[in-house]
Design a protein around this motif. Sequence first.
Motif, PDB file in Angstrom:
ATOM      1  N   UNK A   1       0.834  -1.207   0.000  1.00 45.87           N
ATOM      2  CA  UNK A   1       0.000   0.000   0.000  1.00 45.87           C
ATOM      3  C   UNK A   1       0.865   1.252   0.000  1.00 45.87           C
ATOM      4  N   UNK A   2       1.946   1.234   0.768  1.00 41.91           N
ATOM      5  CA  UNK A   2       2.873   2.371   0.799  1.00 41.91           C
ATOM      6  C   UNK A   2       3.497   2.594  -0.570  1.00 41.91           C
ATOM      7  N   UNK A   3       3.942   1.511  -1.195  1.00 43.95           N
ATOM      8  CA  UNK A   3       4.546   1.622  -2.520  1.00 43.95           C
ATOM      9  C   UNK A   3       3.542   2.153  -3.532  1.00 43.95           C
ATOM     10  N   UNK A   4       2.323   1.649  -3.459  1.00 41.95           N
ATOM     11  CA  UNK A   4       1.282   2.099  -4.382  1.00 41.95           C
ATOM     12  C   UNK A   4       1.029   3.596  -4.238  1.00 41.95           C
TER      13      UNK A   4
ATOM     14  N   UNK B   1       3.720  -2.383 -10.550  1.00 43.64           N
ATOM     15  CA  UNK B   1       4.497  -3.525 -11.022  1.00 43.64           C
ATOM     16  C   UNK B   1       5.313  -3.214 -12.272  1.00 43.64           C
ATOM     17  N   UNK B   2       4.871  -2.257 -13.064  1.00 38.52           N
ATOM     18  CA  UNK B   2       5.588  -1.923 -14.295  1.00 38.52           C
ATOM     19  C   UNK B   2       6.573  -0.770 -14.104  1.00 38.52           C
ATOM     20  N   UNK B   3       6.697  -0.277 -12.881  1.00 45.04           N
ATOM     21  CA  UNK B   3       7.550   0.877 -12.610  1.00 45.04           C
ATOM     22  C   UNK B   3       9.020   0.472 -12.533  1.00 45.04           C
TER      23      UNK B   3
ATOM     24  N   UNK C   1      13.738  -5.124  -0.524  1.00 44.18           N
ATOM     25  CA  UNK C   1      12.300  -5.294  -0.291  1.00 44.18           C
ATOM     26  C   UNK C   1      11.538  -5.425  -1.601  1.00 44.18           C
ATOM     27  N   UNK C   2      11.873  -4.590  -2.574  1.00 44.61           N
ATOM     28  CA  UNK C   2      11.177  -4.656  -3.858  1.00 44.61           C
ATOM     29  C   UNK C   2      11.489  -5.962  -4.591  1.00 44.61           C
TER      30      UNK C   2
ATOM     31  N   UNK D   1      12.196  -8.734  -3.118  1.00 47.40           N
ATOM     32  CA  UNK D   1      11.466  -9.727  -2.328  1.00 47.40           C
ATOM     33  C   UNK D   1       9.994  -9.780  -2.729  1.00 47.40           C
ATOM     34  N   UNK D   2       9.457  -8.631  -3.121  1.00 49.73           N
ATOM     35  CA  UNK D   2       8.058  -8.564  -3.552  1.00 49.73           C
ATOM     36  C   UNK D   2       7.887  -8.902  -5.025  1.00 49.73           C
ATOM     37  N   UNK D   3       8.967  -9.255  -5.704  1.00 48.52           N
ATOM     38  CA  UNK D   3       8.871  -9.684  -7.086  1.00 48.52           C
ATOM     39  C   UNK D   3       9.125  -8.605  -8.122  1.00 48.52           C
ATOM     40  N   UNK D   4       9.574  -7.430  -7.674  1.00 51.18           N
ATOM     41  CA  UNK D   4       9.852  -6.338  -8.613  1.00 51.18           C
ATOM     42  C   UNK D   4      11.210  -6.552  -9.260  1.00 51.18           C
ATOM     43  N   UNK D   5      11.277  -6.539 -10.568  1.00 53.58           N
ATOM     44  CA  UNK D   5      12.540  -6.794 -11.255  1.00 53.58           C
ATOM     45  C   UNK D   5      13.321  -5.520 -11.549  1.00 53.58           C
ATOM     46  N   UNK D   6      12.620  -4.476 -11.975  1.00 47.17           N
ATOM     47  CA  UNK D   6      13.285  -3.256 -12.436  1.00 47.17           C
ATOM     48  C   UNK D   6      13.506  -2.295 -11.265  1.00 47.17           C
ATOM     49  N   UNK D   7      14.489  -2.628 -10.426  1.00 47.34           N
ATOM     50  CA  UNK D   7      14.804  -1.775  -9.279  1.00 47.34           C
ATOM     51  C   UNK D   7      16.317  -1.643  -9.181  1.00 47.34           C
ATOM     52  N   UNK D   8      16.770  -0.424  -8.926  1.00 45.60           N
ATOM     53  CA  UNK D   8      18.195  -0.108  -8.981  1.00 45.60           C
ATOM     54  C   UNK D   8      18.587   0.802  -7.812  1.00 45.60           C
ATOM     55  N   UNK D   9      19.858   0.762  -7.460  1.00 41.83           N
ATOM     56  CA  UNK D   9      20.440   1.697  -6.508  1.00 41.83           C
ATOM     57  C   UNK D   9      21.335   2.653  -7.286  1.00 41.83           C
ATOM     58  N   UNK D  10      21.173   3.957  -7.034  1.00 38.52           N
ATOM     59  CA  UNK D  10      22.029   4.938  -7.700  1.00 38.52           C
ATOM     60  C   UNK D  10      23.392   4.963  -7.035  1.00 38.52           C
ATOM     61  N   UNK D  11      24.417   4.915  -7.842  1.00 35.01           N
ATOM     62  CA  UNK D  11      25.786   4.917  -7.334  1.00 35.01           C
ATOM     63  C   UNK D  11      26.105   6.244  -6.637  1.00 35.01           C
ATOM     64  N   UNK D  12      26.932   6.151  -5.619  1.00 28.71           N
ATOM     65  CA  UNK D  12      27.545   7.285  -4.912  1.00 28.71           C
ATOM     66  C   UNK D  12      26.614   8.030  -3.950  1.00 28.71           C
ATOM     67  N   UNK D  13      25.400   8.399  -4.327  1.00 25.71           N
ATOM     68  CA  UNK D  13      24.495   9.044  -3.386  1.00 25.71           C
ATOM     69  C   UNK D  13      24.245  10.506  -3.661  1.00 25.71           C
ATOM     70  N   UNK D  14      23.397  11.093  -2.802  1.00 26.04           N
ATOM     71  CA  UNK D  14      22.899  12.439  -3.064  1.00 26.04           C
ATOM     72  C   UNK D  14      23.997  13.496  -3.013  1.00 26.04           C
ATOM     73  N   UNK D  15      24.899  13.421  -2.038  1.00 24.96           N
ATOM     74  CA  UNK D  15      25.945  14.437  -1.935  1.00 24.96           C
ATOM     75  C   UNK D  15      26.803  14.472  -3.182  1.00 24.96           C
TER      76      UNK D  15
END
Length: 286
Positions: free
Chosen positions: A76-79, A85-87, A106-107, A109-123
């Motif tokens: 529900x939070x993600x929604x 699912x297509x995001x 977490x994503x 684990x919930x079956x989401x395939x297209x999920x990434x971490x941005x390298x290095x970070x906000x700073x």
Amino acid sequence: MQNVVPMKWLFARLYEPDIVIVDCRFQLGKPDAGREAYEESHIPGAVYLDLEKDLSAPIEEHGGRHPLPDIAELTATLSRAGIGNATRVVAYDDQGGAMASRLWWLLKYLGQEQVFVMDEGFSAWKAAGLLVNAEQKVLIPAPFLASVQHNMLVEVEEVQEIVAAADGSVVLIDSREAPRYRGEVEPIDKVAGHIPGAINRFWKDALGENGGWKDAEGQAARFADLPRDKSLVVYCGSGVTATPNVLALQEAGFSKVKLYAGSWSDWISYVDNPIAIGDEAERKYG
């Protein structure tokens, strides 16, 4: 599969409609600092998800300091955040990728395939002169249907069985700093030490000198002594900083990687669970 994307990759796709950018900044001991930093400035279009309010359940007797959130509440939070699912989801933080990796895991684990971490970070994003603002995106909910990947997770009972067997058929990996692993210091949890049989691979060793993620070859070098045909169970203090190691192991080509989400803080909540101090003897896997 690619799990970490460069800042320029995200910058080139900032306004593509199927991408949701998630700001995961959070400081342990300062629970409001992440949201305050987000409200001050963030990557344009980013939404904010809080480690403790959105990506964890309330603390109970067992389950550790950051229990996994209820699946229905999390979906529900993600929604509400516009993640369906297509995001395609790109997460970032300013903590070396630890908090972003929690959302990544977490994503997955919930079956989401297209999920990434941005390298290095906000700073690093800001230092590179890339766009930031304080505008908060109007969120349009998206339907999210979980397809839970139970094989990504182990519970305390399974870890107890691994420890009792002590046969090397499963590799336990402790992701905390070496002094905490050895039980020399424990600044957070009530008991010091580690789960018997666990080896130590500090999660921050996934990062290079510039603070960015090591490439697949660099990650593989960290785990060169580990067998690729056995299950690996990764833990940390509360299940958060173990997730960068899960990601790094996947980058290194390991396929049988699981998370003990409750981690050390859950393990010590059971008074009969054994505790080890010091370094483990050198192990030969094969």
